[in-house]
Write a protein that holds these residues in place. Structure first.
Motif, mmCIF file in Angstrom:
data_model
loop_
_atom_site.group_PDB
_atom_site.id
_atom_site.type_symbol
_atom_site.label_atom_id
_atom_site.label_comp_id
_atom_site.label_asym_id
_atom_site.label_seq_id
_atom_site.Cartn_x
_atom_site.Cartn_y
_atom_site.Cartn_z
ATOM 1 N N THR A 49 -3.047 -5.896 1.988
ATOM 2 C CA THR A 49 -1.829 -5.212 1.918
ATOM 3 C C THR A 49 -2.040 -3.786 1.129
ATOM 4 N N ALA A 50 -1.411 -2.869 1.261
ATOM 5 C CA ALA A 50 -1.496 -1.675 0.804
ATOM 6 C C ALA A 50 -0.635 -1.626 -0.843
ATOM 7 N N ARG A 51 0.300 -2.686 -0.738
ATOM 8 C CA ARG A 51 1.042 -2.816 -1.993
ATOM 9 C C ARG A 51 0.356 -3.220 -3.153
ATOM 10 N N LEU A 53 -2.069 -1.916 -4.365
ATOM 11 C CA LEU A 53 -3.437 -1.696 -4.408
ATOM 12 C C LEU A 53 -4.058 -0.899 -5.642
ATOM 13 N N VAL A 56 -7.543 3.472 -4.255
ATOM 14 C CA VAL A 56 -8.122 2.718 -3.186
ATOM 15 C C VAL A 56 -9.527 2.944 -3.236
ATOM 16 N N ILE A 110 -5.225 -2.677 7.216
ATOM 17 C CA ILE A 110 -4.587 -2.736 6.104
ATOM 18 C C ILE A 110 -2.871 -2.905 6.239
ATOM 19 N N GLY A 113 1.004 0.096 5.409
ATOM 20 C CA GLY A 113 0.480 1.278 5.223
ATOM 21 C C GLY A 113 1.195 2.534 4.809
ATOM 22 N N LEU A 116 1.156 4.066 1.072
ATOM 23 C CA LEU A 116 0.034 5.013 0.916
ATOM 24 C C LEU A 116 0.250 6.561 0.947
ATOM 25 N N GLU A 120 -4.582 8.983 -0.421
ATOM 26 C CA GLU A 120 -5.259 7.767 -0.004
ATOM 27 C C GLU A 120 -5.603 7.754 1.591
ATOM 28 N N LEU A 124 -9.129 7.259 3.316
ATOM 29 C CA LEU A 124 -9.296 6.047 4.456
ATOM 30 C C LEU A 124 -9.875 6.693 5.759
ATOM 31 N N VAL A 138 -4.679 1.094 9.796
ATOM 32 C CA VAL A 138 -3.767 1.209 8.842
ATOM 33 C C VAL A 138 -2.307 0.831 9.505
ATOM 34 N N ARG A 140 1.028 1.946 9.875
ATOM 35 C CA ARG A 140 1.892 3.115 9.232
ATOM 36 C C ARG A 140 3.390 2.582 9.455
#
Length: 159
Positions: A49-51, A53, A56, A110, A113, A116, A120, A124, A138, A140
């Motif tokens: 997960t992007a939370r 993170l 990056v 991911i 996303g 982000l 970031e 990616l 990702v 989104r």
């Protein structure tokens, strides 16, 4: 969308662009089908997960320090527990070293996303050109059906 999907379009676009932004129905289920199709096509997948993170680039390619959560507790010792930092190896470098010889590459899937930043996301999107064995997907946001677009086209749209 068909009930049974082959995933060929997603795999073809992933190999063409290197990084995709996907929009999936919020009730879920479609992601697992596409992950199975990627695995059947010869890719290994790493889901995270992007939370929370953080940086990056550091998380993926460098040794980085991680502090445990505070949880509202105070240390009874003489301040020794205050500065704990655990050092974690670079996850992407480690995973690439562990790839089987017949694997086509590694797909970073991911979740969440939408949190982000554009900077970031730019990193990616550029990652597959820096490391050709890496592909990036990702998530989104949500949509009524599962769809994808090149990640570069999702920068300012999601915010």
């Amino acid at each position: 969308m068909a009930l049974i999907t082959t995933g060929k379009g997603l795999i073809r676009d992933l190999e063409k662009y290197g990084a995709l932004g996907v929009y999936a129905p919020l009730e879920g289920g479609f992601e697992g089908r596409y992950r199975r199709r990627l695995r059947a096509a010869g890719y290994n997948a790493l889901n995270f997960t992007a939370r929370g993170l953080g940086d990056v680039a550091a998380y993926l390619t460098r040794i980085h320090g991680v502090r445990p959560p505070h949880l509202g507790k105070k240390s009874t010792s003489s301040g020794a527990a205050v500065g704990y930092v655990y050092y974690v190896p670079p996850i992407l470098t480690y995973q690439l070293q562990q790839l089987p010889p017949k694997s086509k590459g590694l797909v970073l899937w991911i979740l969440e996303g939408h949190v982000l930043s554009d900077q970031e996301l730019e990193y990616l999107a550029a990652l597959p050109s820096m490391e050709p064995r890496v592909k990036v997907i990702v998530e989104r946001g949500g949509d009524r059906f599962f769809r994808w677009t090149p990640l570069e086209k999702t920068f300012a749209v999601a915010s």
